[in-house]
Structure formats: C-alpha cells, structure tokens
Motif scaffolding. Structure first.
Motif, PDB file in Angstrom:
ATOM      1  N   LYS A  23       0.834  -1.210   0.000  1.00 18.49           N
ATOM      2  CA  LYS A  23       0.000   0.000   0.000  1.00 18.49           C
ATOM      3  C   LYS A  23       0.865   1.254   0.000  1.00 18.49           C
ATOM      4  O   LYS A  23       0.577   2.216  -0.716  1.00 18.49           O
ATOM      5  CB  LYS A  23      -0.928   0.015   1.216  1.00 18.49           C
ATOM      6  N   GLU A  24       1.918   1.236   0.788  1.00 19.00           N
ATOM      7  CA  GLU A  24       2.831   2.381   0.850  1.00 19.00           C
ATOM      8  C   GLU A  24       3.540   2.570  -0.489  1.00 19.00           C
ATOM      9  O   GLU A  24       3.693   3.686  -0.977  1.00 19.00           O
ATOM     10  CB  GLU A  24       3.833   2.166   1.983  1.00 19.00           C
ATOM     11  N   ARG A  25       3.965   1.474  -1.099  1.00 19.04           N
ATOM     12  CA  ARG A  25       4.649   1.538  -2.393  1.00 19.04           C
ATOM     13  C   ARG A  25       3.722   2.079  -3.486  1.00 19.04           C
ATOM     14  O   ARG A  25       4.157   2.799  -4.384  1.00 19.04           O
ATOM     15  CB  ARG A  25       5.174   0.147  -2.774  1.00 19.04           C
ATOM     16  N   MET A  26       2.432   1.766  -3.400  1.00 13.31           N
ATOM     17  CA  MET A  26       1.475   2.223  -4.401  1.00 13.31           C
ATOM     18  C   MET A  26       1.374   3.752  -4.434  1.00 13.31           C
ATOM     19  O   MET A  26       0.995   4.331  -5.440  1.00 13.31           O
ATOM     20  CB  MET A  26       0.081   1.632  -4.148  1.00 13.31           C
ATOM     21  N   LYS A  27       1.774   4.390  -3.339  1.00 15.43           N
ATOM     22  CA  LYS A  27       1.760   5.856  -3.289  1.00 15.43           C
ATOM     23  C   LYS A  27       2.827   6.464  -4.192  1.00 15.43           C
ATOM     24  O   LYS A  27       2.740   7.639  -4.541  1.00 15.43           O
ATOM     25  CB  LYS A  27       1.971   6.345  -1.849  1.00 15.43           C
ATOM     26  N   SER A  28       3.829   5.669  -4.560  1.00 11.94           N
ATOM     27  CA  SER A  28       4.910   6.194  -5.400  1.00 11.94           C
ATOM     28  C   SER A  28       4.851   5.685  -6.843  1.00 11.94           C
ATOM     29  O   SER A  28       5.662   6.107  -7.672  1.00 11.94           O
ATOM     30  CB  SER A  28       6.268   5.847  -4.779  1.00 11.94           C
ATOM     31  N   VAL A  29       3.902   4.815  -7.150  1.00 11.07           N
ATOM     32  CA  VAL A  29       3.744   4.323  -8.524  1.00 11.07           C
ATOM     33  C   VAL A  29       2.900   5.338  -9.294  1.00 11.07           C
ATOM     34  O   VAL A  29       1.734   5.565  -8.975  1.00 11.07           O
ATOM     35  CB  VAL A  29       3.073   2.934  -8.546  1.00 11.07           C
ATOM     36  N   LEU A  30       3.505   5.981 -10.287  1.00 13.87           N
ATOM     37  CA  LEU A  30       2.819   7.022 -11.049  1.00 13.87           C
ATOM     38  C   LEU A  30       2.226   6.460 -12.340  1.00 13.87           C
ATOM     39  O   LEU A  30       2.862   5.667 -13.035  1.00 13.87           O
ATOM     40  CB  LEU A  30       3.777   8.164 -11.380  1.00 13.87           C
ATOM     41  N   ILE A  31       1.016   6.911 -12.640  1.00 13.01           N
ATOM     42  CA  ILE A  31       0.299   6.487 -13.840  1.00 13.01           C
ATOM     43  C   ILE A  31      -0.068   7.748 -14.617  1.00 13.01           C
ATOM     44  O   ILE A  31      -0.660   8.678 -14.061  1.00 13.01           O
ATOM     45  CB  ILE A  31      -0.983   5.711 -13.461  1.00 13.01           C
ATOM     46  N   ASP A  32       0.297   7.771 -15.879  1.00 11.75           N
ATOM     47  CA  ASP A  32      -0.055   8.898 -16.738  1.00 11.75           C
ATOM     48  C   ASP A  32      -1.227   8.504 -17.625  1.00 11.75           C
ATOM     49  O   ASP A  32      -1.227   7.438 -18.236  1.00 11.75           O
ATOM     50  CB  ASP A  32       1.135   9.305 -17.611  1.00 11.75           C
ATOM     51  N   GLU A  33      -2.198   9.383 -17.676  1.00  7.48           N
ATOM     52  CA  GLU A  33      -3.378   9.173 -18.529  1.00  7.48           C
ATOM     53  C   GLU A  33      -3.628  10.477 -19.261  1.00  7.48           C
ATOM     54  O   GLU A  33      -3.318  11.558 -18.750  1.00  7.48           O
ATOM     55  CB  GLU A  33      -4.587   8.800 -17.667  1.00  7.48           C
ATOM     56  N   GLN A  34      -4.182  10.365 -20.469  1.00  7.56           N
ATOM     57  CA  GLN A  34      -4.491  11.577 -21.223  1.00  7.56           C
ATOM     58  C   GLN A  34      -5.740  11.381 -22.053  1.00  7.56           C
ATOM     59  O   GLN A  34      -6.167  10.255 -22.312  1.00  7.56           O
ATOM     60  CB  GLN A  34      -3.320  11.988 -22.109  1.00  7.56           C
ATOM     61  N   SER A  35      -6.324  12.505 -22.438  1.00  7.75           N
ATOM     62  CA  SER A  35      -7.482  12.452 -23.329  1.00  7.75           C
ATOM     63  C   SER A  35      -7.020  11.915 -24.678  1.00  7.75           C
ATOM     64  O   SER A  35      -5.828  11.892 -24.977  1.00  7.75           O
ATOM     65  CB  SER A  35      -8.093  13.848 -23.479  1.00  7.75           C
ATOM     66  N   GLY A  38      -4.846  14.247 -26.430  1.00  4.61           N
ATOM     67  CA  GLY A  38      -3.692  14.722 -25.679  1.00  4.61           C
ATOM     68  C   GLY A  38      -3.822  16.128 -25.109  1.00  4.61           C
ATOM     69  O   GLY A  38      -2.855  16.672 -24.582  1.00  4.61           O
ATOM     70  N   LEU A  39      -5.006  16.713 -25.168  1.00  9.15           N
ATOM     71  CA  LEU A  39      -5.180  18.074 -24.664  1.00  9.15           C
ATOM     72  C   LEU A  39      -5.250  18.142 -23.137  1.00  9.15           C
ATOM     73  O   LEU A  39      -5.015  19.189 -22.545  1.00  9.15           O
ATOM     74  CB  LEU A  39      -6.437  18.715 -25.264  1.00  9.15           C
ATOM     75  N   LEU A  40      -5.571  17.030 -22.520  1.00 12.26           N
ATOM     76  CA  LEU A  40      -5.638  16.965 -21.063  1.00 12.26           C
ATOM     77  C   LEU A  40      -4.794  15.780 -20.607  1.00 12.26           C
ATOM     78  O   LEU A  40      -4.969  14.666 -21.096  1.00 12.26           O
ATOM     79  CB  LEU A  40      -7.085  16.794 -20.594  1.00 12.26           C
ATOM     80  N   LYS A  41      -3.882  16.046 -19.682  1.00 10.72           N
ATOM     81  CA  LYS A  41      -3.014  14.983 -19.172  1.00 10.72           C
ATOM     82  C   LYS A  41      -3.107  14.954 -17.653  1.00 10.72           C
ATOM     83  O   LYS A  41      -3.103  16.003 -17.008  1.00 10.72           O
ATOM     84  CB  LYS A  41      -1.565  15.213 -19.609  1.00 10.72           C
ATOM     85  N   ILE A  42      -3.181  13.749 -17.113  1.00 11.71           N
ATOM     86  CA  ILE A  42      -3.322  13.572 -15.675  1.00 11.71           C
ATOM     87  C   ILE A  42      -2.278  12.567 -15.200  1.00 11.71           C
ATOM     88  O   ILE A  42      -2.063  11.540 -15.840  1.00 11.71           O
ATOM     89  CB  ILE A  42      -4.735  13.070 -15.329  1.00 11.71           C
ATOM     90  N   THR A  43      -1.661  12.870 -14.076  1.00 17.56           N
ATOM     91  CA  THR A  43      -0.768  11.928 -13.413  1.00 17.56           C
ATOM     92  C   THR A  43      -1.394  11.605 -12.065  1.00 17.56           C
ATOM     93  O   THR A  43      -1.775  12.501 -11.314  1.00 17.56           O
ATOM     94  CB  THR A  43       0.640  12.524 -13.212  1.00 17.56           C
ATOM     95  N   ILE A  44      -1.517  10.302 -11.799  1.00 18.05           N
ATOM     96  CA  ILE A  44      -2.158   9.819 -10.581  1.00 18.05           C
ATOM     97  C   ILE A  44      -1.301   8.687 -10.027  1.00 18.05           C
ATOM     98  O   ILE A  44      -0.594   8.021 -10.775  1.00 18.05           O
ATOM     99  CB  ILE A  44      -3.606   9.342 -10.894  1.00 18.05           C
ATOM    100  N   THR A  45      -1.343   8.492  -8.721  1.00 21.71           N
ATOM    101  CA  THR A  45      -0.616   7.361  -8.145  1.00 21.71           C
ATOM    102  C   THR A  45      -1.508   6.129  -8.160  1.00 21.71           C
ATOM    103  O   THR A  45      -2.733   6.230  -8.301  1.00 21.71           O
ATOM    104  CB  THR A  45      -0.190   7.634  -6.685  1.00 21.71           C
ATOM    105  N   ALA A  46      -0.904   4.962  -7.990  1.00 17.42           N
ATOM    106  CA  ALA A  46      -1.683   3.728  -7.912  1.00 17.42           C
ATOM    107  C   ALA A  46      -2.527   3.704  -6.635  1.00 17.42           C
ATOM    108  O   ALA A  46      -3.460   2.917  -6.522  1.00 17.42           O
ATOM    109  CB  ALA A  46      -0.772   2.508  -7.965  1.00 17.42           C
ATOM    110  N   ALA A  47      -2.224   4.613  -5.698  1.00 21.45           N
ATOM    111  CA  ALA A  47      -3.040   4.762  -4.493  1.00 21.45           C
ATOM    112  C   ALA A  47      -4.193   5.746  -4.742  1.00 21.45           C
ATOM    113  O   ALA A  47      -4.885   6.143  -3.822  1.00 21.45           O
ATOM    114  CB  ALA A  47      -2.187   5.238  -3.324  1.00 21.45           C
ATOM    115  N   ARG A  48      -4.354   6.144  -5.991  1.00 22.74           N
ATOM    116  CA  ARG A  48      -5.450   6.994  -6.449  1.00 22.74           C
ATOM    117  C   ARG A  48      -5.381   8.431  -5.918  1.00 22.74           C
ATOM    118  O   ARG A  48      -6.383   9.048  -5.623  1.00 22.74           O
ATOM    119  CB  ARG A  48      -6.804   6.353  -6.142  1.00 22.74           C
ATOM    120  N   GLU A  49      -4.168   8.964  -5.858  1.00 24.95           N
ATOM    121  CA  GLU A  49      -3.964  10.353  -5.475  1.00 24.95           C
ATOM    122  C   GLU A  49      -3.507  11.119  -6.711  1.00 24.95           C
ATOM    123  O   GLU A  49      -2.515  10.747  -7.351  1.00 24.95           O
ATOM    124  CB  GLU A  49      -2.907  10.453  -4.380  1.00 24.95           C
ATOM    125  N   ILE A  50      -4.238  12.160  -7.067  1.00 28.02           N
ATOM    126  CA  ILE A  50      -3.899  12.953  -8.246  1.00 28.02           C
ATOM    127  C   ILE A  50      -2.656  13.781  -7.941  1.00 28.02           C
ATOM    128  O   ILE A  50      -2.590  14.476  -6.934  1.00 28.02           O
ATOM    129  CB  ILE A  50      -5.076  13.857  -8.662  1.00 28.02           C
TER     130      ILE A  50
END
Length: 107
Positions: A23-35, A38-50
């Motif tokens: 669970k602690e490690r999931m806070k540092s796993v970054l996930i990039d998603e985009q529209s 490509g006009l909107l880009k979001i980075t979120i952790t695997a712990a679901r923190e934007i």
C-alpha cells in the motif's frame, strides 16, 4: 497442531506487513493518462492520489468541454490506478495465505 497454528499466525502477520508495505509503495507508482487528443493529461498514483493535471490552452476556452474532458480522463486514470492497486494487493495476499486444510477447494 499448536505449532501449525503458530506458523499460520506468523504467516498471516507477515502477509499483513507485506500488504501494508505494498500500500505504501502504491503511493509512489505514477500512472499517466491523457485524453484521446492529448489536450488533457493527468498523473495519478496507484493509491489513487492525483499528482498533476495539465490542460492545453485551447480547452480553457470552453468550460463545458473542459469539464467533459476532466470527467472522462479522471475516470480512466482512476480505473487504471484501481486495477493496478487491486492486482498488486491480491498478489501479496494470495502469496501470503497459509495452507488451511479444506480451503483449497475455494481456490
């Protein structure tokens, strides 16, 4: 039998510690998603923190379009983060389950 019970308890405790570490490690796993465009880009952790939202200037001109992009892209990002989080935690939990007679029929 008592030794088996102690072994199972130790294994459960060890698994719980591994779950917490995951669970602690999931806070540092970054996930990039985009529209799609490509006009909107979001980075979120695997712990679901934007962590970051990047919006192209052209989206700033249309509030309704920006809101739609945010909802769709955030939902995609959260879904990916949840899938990764659940898979990682399930793997740790499965590896750490003690062998309890009779429970193998439920696997």
């Amino acid at each position: 039998m008592f030794g088996d019970m102690m072994g199972m308890m130790n294994k459960l405790k060890e698994t719980q510690e591994k779950v917490e570490a995951t669970k602690e490690r999931m806070k540092s796993v970054l996930i990039d998603e985009q529209s799609g465009d490509g006009l909107l880009k979001i980075t979120i952790t695997a712990a679901r923190e934007i962590k970051n939202i990047s919006i192209a200037d052209e989206l700033m001109e249309d509030k309704d379009q920006l809101e739609d992009y945010l909802v769709l892209t955030l939902n995609k990002a959260i879904k990916r983060a949840s899938d990764i989080n659940e898979a990682e935690l399930a793997a740790v939990a499965k590896d750490g389950m003690p062998d309890i007679p009779g429970l193998d029929q439920f696997k």
